[in-house]
Every structure is written in structure tokens, then in C-alpha cells.
Design a protein around this motif. Structure first.
Motif, mmCIF file in Angstrom:
data_model
loop_
_atom_site.group_PDB
_atom_site.id
_atom_site.type_symbol
_atom_site.label_atom_id
_atom_site.label_comp_id
_atom_site.label_asym_id
_atom_site.label_seq_id
_atom_site.Cartn_x
_atom_site.Cartn_y
_atom_site.Cartn_z
ATOM 1 N N THR A 63 0.797 -1.224 0.000
ATOM 2 C CA THR A 63 0.000 0.000 0.000
ATOM 3 C C THR A 63 0.830 1.274 0.000
ATOM 4 O O THR A 63 0.311 2.341 -0.311
ATOM 5 N N ASP A 64 2.126 1.191 0.313
ATOM 6 C CA ASP A 64 2.944 2.398 0.324
ATOM 7 C C ASP A 64 3.570 2.682 -1.045
ATOM 8 O O ASP A 64 4.252 3.675 -1.214
ATOM 9 N N LEU A 65 3.323 1.816 -2.046
ATOM 10 C CA LEU A 65 3.847 2.029 -3.387
ATOM 11 C C LEU A 65 2.709 2.388 -4.342
ATOM 12 O O LEU A 65 1.610 1.872 -4.213
ATOM 13 N N PRO A 66 2.971 3.260 -5.317
ATOM 14 C CA PRO A 66 1.916 3.590 -6.279
ATOM 15 C C PRO A 66 1.622 2.387 -7.179
ATOM 16 O O PRO A 66 2.516 1.630 -7.531
ATOM 17 N N LEU A 67 0.362 2.248 -7.547
ATOM 18 C CA LEU A 67 -0.055 1.141 -8.401
ATOM 19 C C LEU A 67 -0.525 1.677 -9.741
ATOM 20 O O LEU A 67 -1.470 2.455 -9.823
ATOM 21 N N THR A 68 0.176 1.272 -10.800
ATOM 22 C CA THR A 68 -0.250 1.554 -12.167
ATOM 23 C C THR A 68 -0.878 0.278 -12.687
ATOM 24 O O THR A 68 -0.282 -0.788 -12.634
ATOM 25 N N PHE A 69 -2.099 0.408 -13.192
ATOM 26 C CA PHE A 69 -2.877 -0.758 -13.597
ATOM 27 C C PHE A 69 -3.265 -0.603 -15.055
ATOM 28 O O PHE A 69 -3.852 0.406 -15.445
ATOM 29 N N TRP A 70 -2.918 -1.579 -15.892
ATOM 30 C CA TRP A 70 -3.283 -1.548 -17.300
ATOM 31 C C TRP A 70 -4.438 -2.506 -17.500
ATOM 32 O O TRP A 70 -4.284 -3.722 -17.411
ATOM 33 N N TRP A 71 -5.627 -1.935 -17.781
ATOM 34 C CA TRP A 71 -6.824 -2.740 -18.012
ATOM 35 C C TRP A 71 -6.955 -2.949 -19.514
ATOM 36 O O TRP A 71 -7.052 -2.005 -20.276
ATOM 37 N N GLN A 72 -6.940 -4.205 -19.938
ATOM 38 C CA GLN A 72 -7.038 -4.524 -21.351
ATOM 39 C C GLN A 72 -8.445 -5.002 -21.685
ATOM 40 O O GLN A 72 -9.004 -5.835 -20.983
ATOM 41 N N GLY A 73 -9.023 -4.443 -22.751
ATOM 42 C CA GLY A 73 -10.355 -4.827 -23.185
ATOM 43 C C GLY A 73 -11.442 -4.043 -22.462
ATOM 44 O O GLY A 73 -11.193 -3.049 -21.787
ATOM 45 N N ASP A 74 -12.686 -4.522 -22.617
ATOM 46 C CA ASP A 74 -13.837 -3.879 -21.984
ATOM 47 C C ASP A 74 -13.756 -3.980 -20.464
ATOM 48 O O ASP A 74 -13.231 -4.956 -19.928
ATOM 49 N N LEU A 75 -14.307 -2.982 -19.785
ATOM 50 C CA LEU A 75 -14.412 -3.052 -18.333
ATOM 51 C C LEU A 75 -15.476 -4.091 -17.986
ATOM 52 O O LEU A 75 -16.553 -4.096 -18.577
ATOM 53 N N THR A 76 -15.165 -4.942 -17.042
ATOM 54 C CA THR A 76 -16.111 -5.979 -16.633
ATOM 55 C C THR A 76 -16.564 -5.702 -15.208
ATOM 56 O O THR A 76 -16.174 -4.712 -14.593
ATOM 57 N N ASP A 77 -17.355 -6.627 -14.667
ATOM 58 C CA ASP A 77 -17.813 -6.495 -13.289
ATOM 59 C C ASP A 77 -16.652 -6.577 -12.297
ATOM 60 O O ASP A 77 -16.786 -6.169 -11.150
ATOM 61 N N ARG A 78 -15.520 -7.092 -12.735
ATOM 62 C CA ARG A 78 -14.347 -7.177 -11.856
ATOM 63 C C ARG A 78 -13.701 -5.805 -11.611
ATOM 64 O O ARG A 78 -12.885 -5.660 -10.728
ATOM 65 N N PHE A 79 -14.082 -4.822 -12.431
ATOM 66 C CA PHE A 79 -13.618 -3.460 -12.207
ATOM 67 C C PHE A 79 -14.534 -2.850 -11.156
ATOM 68 O O PHE A 79 -15.520 -2.188 -11.449
ATOM 69 N N GLU A 80 -14.223 -3.122 -9.926
ATOM 70 C CA GLU A 80 -15.078 -2.729 -8.802
ATOM 71 C C GLU A 80 -14.302 -1.846 -7.840
ATOM 72 O O GLU A 80 -13.085 -1.707 -7.934
ATOM 73 N N GLU A 81 -15.017 -1.259 -6.883
ATOM 74 C CA GLU A 81 -14.402 -0.299 -5.962
ATOM 75 C C GLU A 81 -13.220 -0.893 -5.199
ATOM 76 O O GLU A 81 -12.224 -0.218 -4.980
ATOM 77 N N ARG A 82 -13.321 -2.134 -4.832
ATOM 78 C CA ARG A 82 -12.213 -2.751 -4.089
ATOM 79 C C ARG A 82 -10.921 -2.691 -4.897
ATOM 80 O O ARG A 82 -9.841 -2.536 -4.331
ATOM 81 N N LEU A 83 -11.025 -2.783 -6.211
ATOM 82 C CA LEU A 83 -9.852 -2.707 -7.072
ATOM 83 C C LEU A 83 -9.483 -1.263 -7.381
ATOM 84 O O LEU A 83 -8.360 -0.832 -7.126
ATOM 85 N N TYR A 84 -10.427 -0.476 -7.927
ATOM 86 C CA TYR A 84 -10.049 0.862 -8.374
ATOM 87 C C TYR A 84 -9.752 1.822 -7.233
ATOM 88 O O TYR A 84 -9.135 2.855 -7.442
ATOM 89 N N SER A 85 -10.126 1.485 -6.025
ATOM 90 C CA SER A 85 -9.748 2.350 -4.895
ATOM 91 C C SER A 85 -8.258 2.237 -4.587
ATOM 92 O O SER A 85 -7.693 3.106 -3.938
ATOM 93 N N LEU A 86 -7.601 1.183 -5.080
ATOM 94 C CA LEU A 86 -6.171 0.994 -4.861
ATOM 95 C C LEU A 86 -5.315 1.529 -6.008
ATOM 96 O O LEU A 86 -4.106 1.682 -5.874
ATOM 97 N N ILE A 87 -5.955 1.807 -7.135
ATOM 98 C CA ILE A 87 -5.217 2.202 -8.336
ATOM 99 C C ILE A 87 -4.833 3.676 -8.267
ATOM 100 O O ILE A 87 -5.657 4.534 -7.966
#
Length: 185
Positions: free
Chosen positions: A9-33
Motif C-alpha cells: 500500500t505504500d507504493l503507487p499502483l499503475t494498472f493496465w486494463w485490457q479490453g472492456d471493463l467488466t464487473d471485476r472493475f469494482e471499488e475494491r480494485l479501483y480504490s487501490l489504483i
């Protein structure tokens, strides 16, 4: 779970999402990005996907806002479709480095953007950038089937931007032609 198990959590997270956004793109994930990289040219329905991104950005607040736990609420967004037009934007700007060409900028009333059929988002980004740089605004009904019409102040002619799809193009943006009363770039 694979992603969350390896996060620090002390390091920045760069996230490359490939393709359409799915249901897995949820707050638990994008709150860390910290930085989200997308490629809207891969999306099957870009309008729906951008609506989802906008909802997430509006829900999570401003870029510098933090929640009560000290965590940032919003990530930075980078679209590879926008990046593909970088050199084209530089080339267009360079056309107007010459003071004589700069004087003709306000007479431009037509722009044609030729693009590969798989990269319509890159063409729309370019149209929006050109319209904004030319001090244009989109009004109601400004979107036509082949492009956009930007209205400009100070008795300047409206700016018509046409998008022309090419099936056999070698790159995302093929050509950009700007025409005015006495000029063509």
C-alpha cells in the motif's frame, strides 16, 4: 486475489486494463489504483465504457481528495488512443509556429481526419482537441453522422470536422487536412 496479495500500500499502483471493463472493475480494485491505463480502441461499445469510467471518477471524488483512512479516492486515467495522436498534435501545432500561418488559423473552417476503422476513438479525440484549440464549442445537434460542427465566437466561421474511415490504413490516424479561405494545411 492474485493482485491484492502482491500489493504494497505504500507504493503507487499503475494498472493496465485490457479490453472492456467488466464487473471485476469494482471499488475494491479501483480504490487501490493510482494510475489506470486503458485502450479505448479495443472496446466493443466505447460510449458505455466511458460512461462507466465517468461514474467511477465522479463517485470517488477529486484527484487530491482522501477518505477518512487517508487513502486517495481517485486514480489518474491514461488512454492509449489519446497517446496515439501525440505526434499528430505536435505536427499540427508546428504548422502554426510560422507567424504567417498563425494569421490564417482563424480562417480555417473545414478539417478532415482520416483514420483506421479500428481507431475511431483516436479520431474523435483529435477532433475534440482541434475544436478546443480553435476556440470552438459543441452545441446541441453539433454531432453529425460524419463528424462534428464547432461554433466559434467573434464572427468566426463554424468549424466543420469530418471523420473519414479507412479500412486499409497503416496507422490509427492516417491524415489530417485543414482548409480555410485561402489556405490548406
Amino acid at each position: 486475489n492474485i493482485v491484492f496479495a502482491h500489493l504494497r500500500t505504500d507504493l503507487p499502483l499503475t494498472f493496465w486494463w485490457q479490453g472492456d471493463l467488466t464487473d471485476r472493475f469494482e471499488e475494491r480494485l479501483y480504490s487501490l489504483i493510482d494510475r489506470l491505463i486503458i485502450d479505448s480502441s479495443d472496446w466493443s461499445d466505447a460510449a458505455t465504457q466511458f460512461k462507466r469510467i465517468r461514474e467511477v471518477l465522479e463517485q470517488s471524488g477529486s484527484r487530491f481528495a482522501y477518505n477518512d483512512k487517508g487513502q486517495r479516492k481517485r486514480f489518474l486515467l491514461h488512454d492509449l488512443s489519446w497517446t496515439r495522436g501525440h505526434h499528430h498534435r505536435l505536427a499540427i501545432a508546428a504548422c502554426f509556429d510560422d507567424p504567417i500561418a498563425l494569421e490564417e488559423l482563424h480562417s480555417i473552417s473545414e478539417v478532415e481526419i482520416e483514420f483506421h476503422t479500428d481507431h475511431v476513438t483516436a479520431a474523435v479525440y483529435m477532433a475534440a482537441w482541434i475544436g478546443t484549440q480553435m476556440k470552438g464549442t459543441l452545441g446541441e445537434g453539433s454531432r453529425s453522422s460524419g463528424g462534428f460542427e464547432f461554433h466559434r465566437a467573434n464572427d468566426l466561421p463554424p468549424l466543420t470536422i469530418r471523420l473519414l474511415a479507412e479500412d486499409h490504413a497503416d496507422s490509427s490516424l492516417v491524415a489530417i487536412t485543414m482548409r480555410g479561405e485561402n489556405v490548406c494545411f
